[in-house]
Write a protein that holds these residues in place. Structure first.
Motif, PDB file in Angstrom:
ATOM      1  N   LEU A   9      16.780  24.254  16.827  1.00 12.70           N
ATOM      2  CA  LEU A   9      17.272  23.461  17.839  1.00 12.70           C
ATOM      3  C   LEU A   9      18.152  22.382  17.596  1.00 12.70           C
ATOM      4  O   LEU A   9      17.844  21.328  16.799  1.00 12.70           O
ATOM      5  N   GLU A  10      19.080  22.201  18.399  1.00  8.95           N
ATOM      6  CA  GLU A  10      20.033  21.121  18.128  1.00  8.95           C
ATOM      7  C   GLU A  10      20.534  20.432  19.449  1.00  8.95           C
ATOM      8  O   GLU A  10      20.344  21.072  20.507  1.00  8.95           O
ATOM      9  N   LYS A  17      14.989  18.343  22.590  1.00  8.70           N
ATOM     10  CA  LYS A  17      14.528  19.385  21.420  1.00  8.70           C
ATOM     11  C   LYS A  17      13.234  19.123  20.982  1.00  8.70           C
ATOM     12  O   LYS A  17      12.568  20.432  21.005  1.00  8.70           O
ATOM     13  N   LEU A  21      10.919  22.587  21.477  1.00  8.15           N
ATOM     14  CA  LEU A  21      10.477  22.824  20.249  1.00  8.15           C
ATOM     15  C   LEU A  21       9.055  23.747  20.802  1.00  8.15           C
ATOM     16  O   LEU A  21       8.675  24.784  20.213  1.00  8.15           O
ATOM     17  N   ARG A  39      11.368  19.495  10.949  1.00  9.57           N
ATOM     18  CA  ARG A  39      12.140  18.701  11.584  1.00  9.57           C
ATOM     19  C   ARG A  39      12.913  18.109  10.538  1.00  9.57           C
ATOM     20  O   ARG A  39      12.469  18.169   9.179  1.00  9.57           O
ATOM     21  N   ASP A  97      13.587  21.349  14.204  1.00  9.37           N
ATOM     22  CA  ASP A  97      14.494  20.621  14.951  1.00  9.37           C
ATOM     23  C   ASP A  97      15.508  19.836  14.230  1.00  9.37           C
ATOM     24  O   ASP A  97      15.234  19.122  13.269  1.00  9.37           O
ATOM     25  N   ARG A  98      16.741  20.368  14.309  1.00 10.54           N
ATOM     26  CA  ARG A  98      17.877  19.767  13.659  1.00 10.54           C
ATOM     27  C   ARG A  98      18.104  20.513  12.183  1.00 10.54           C
ATOM     28  O   ARG A  98      17.141  20.625  11.396  1.00 10.54           O
TER      29      ARG A  98
END
Ligand code: T5A
Length: 214
Positions: A9-10, A17, A21, A39, A97-98
């Protein structure tokens, strides 16, 4: 055993995010898929320690852009070696997450570091371990910053200018446009429920395709 799938997720600050998530995690749980959530920067003990360095503000010694970029990849090297790759190899899906798209957006778009340098570091640190699916939660910068501000004190990166975050947003959208097979862009300015519904729509065919290929 089939390799796990890697989903990221970005999005900019406060895009939702962490909130969404949980939606993706719920979809995977309902589908009976084994997964971990993690993350960046972070995800292992050492990488979380590097996150602390990256996000803490120190006015006496501002962080050089080169230091920031290298620390992002130092944390990522730990994360990929010790958490992401072992999970994928064991058939476990990784929900993160990223990842490197954030480096291309923040250090590339935001700071103006050459993308060729970032891509060279990415090739060195994680080779062809790229996400199979990346959901970009997109919303106007001011809205995201408002949401993030409600949560409390700003970290070092959140203290950047509006212009910085506009460049980050543009860089994300450019990346999504350049890799349409991997990216899905979701309008994150809508309600949490509406964004969650979009994510479920995106995940349905992705899960189906994964089942067919395994
Ligand atoms: N970074 C990271 C780099 O510069 N380079 C890199 O390579 C990497 C990996 C990390 C920082 O590091 C930078 C980017 C970041 O600046 P972080 O904690 O991962 O920090 O990222 P943040 O964006 O700071 O995380 P946030 O928690 O601010 O954003 P989220 O996770 O996108 O948002 P979330 O879910 O916490 O939501 C924020 C608030 O909005 C509400 C939530 O309840 C919460 O209060 N909200 C909504 N409100 C209304 N409508 C909706 N649809 C909402 N969805 C959530």
């Amino acid at each position: 055993m089939a390799r796990g799938r890697f989903i990221t997720l970005e999005g900019g600050e406060g895009a939702g995010k962490s909130t969404q998530l949980q939606t993706v995690a719920a979809c995977l749980r309902e589908a009976g898929v084994p997964f971990i959530t993690t993350r960046e920067p972070g995800g292992t003990a050492r990488a979380e320690a590097i996150r602390g360095l990256l996000l803490s503000a120190d006015e006496a010694e501002p962080m050089a852009a080169e230091t920031e970029l290298l620390l992002m990849f130092a944390a990522r090297a730990q994360h990929v070696r010790h958490r992401i790759e072992p999970a994928l190899e064991a058939g476990t899906w990784v929900l993160c997450d990223r990842f490197t798209d954030a480096t291309r957006a923040y250090q590339g778009g935001g700071r103006g570091m050459p993308l060729a340098r970032i891509d060279a570091l990415a090739a060195w640190v994680h080779g062809d371990c790229w996400p199979d699916l990346t959901v970009l939660l997109d919303l106007p910068v001011a809205e995201g910053l408002d949401r993030a501000a409600k949560r409390g004190a700003k970290d070092r990166i959140e203290q950047e200018t509006l212009d910085f975050f506009e460049r980050v947003r543009m860089a994300y959208l450019e990346q999504a446009g350049a890799s349409p097979d991997r990216f899905r862009v979701v309008d994150a300015s809508r309600s949490e429920a509406a964004v969650a519904a979009s994510l479920r729509e995106i995940l349905r065919p992705f899960l189906q395709a994964a089942r067919t290929h395994d």
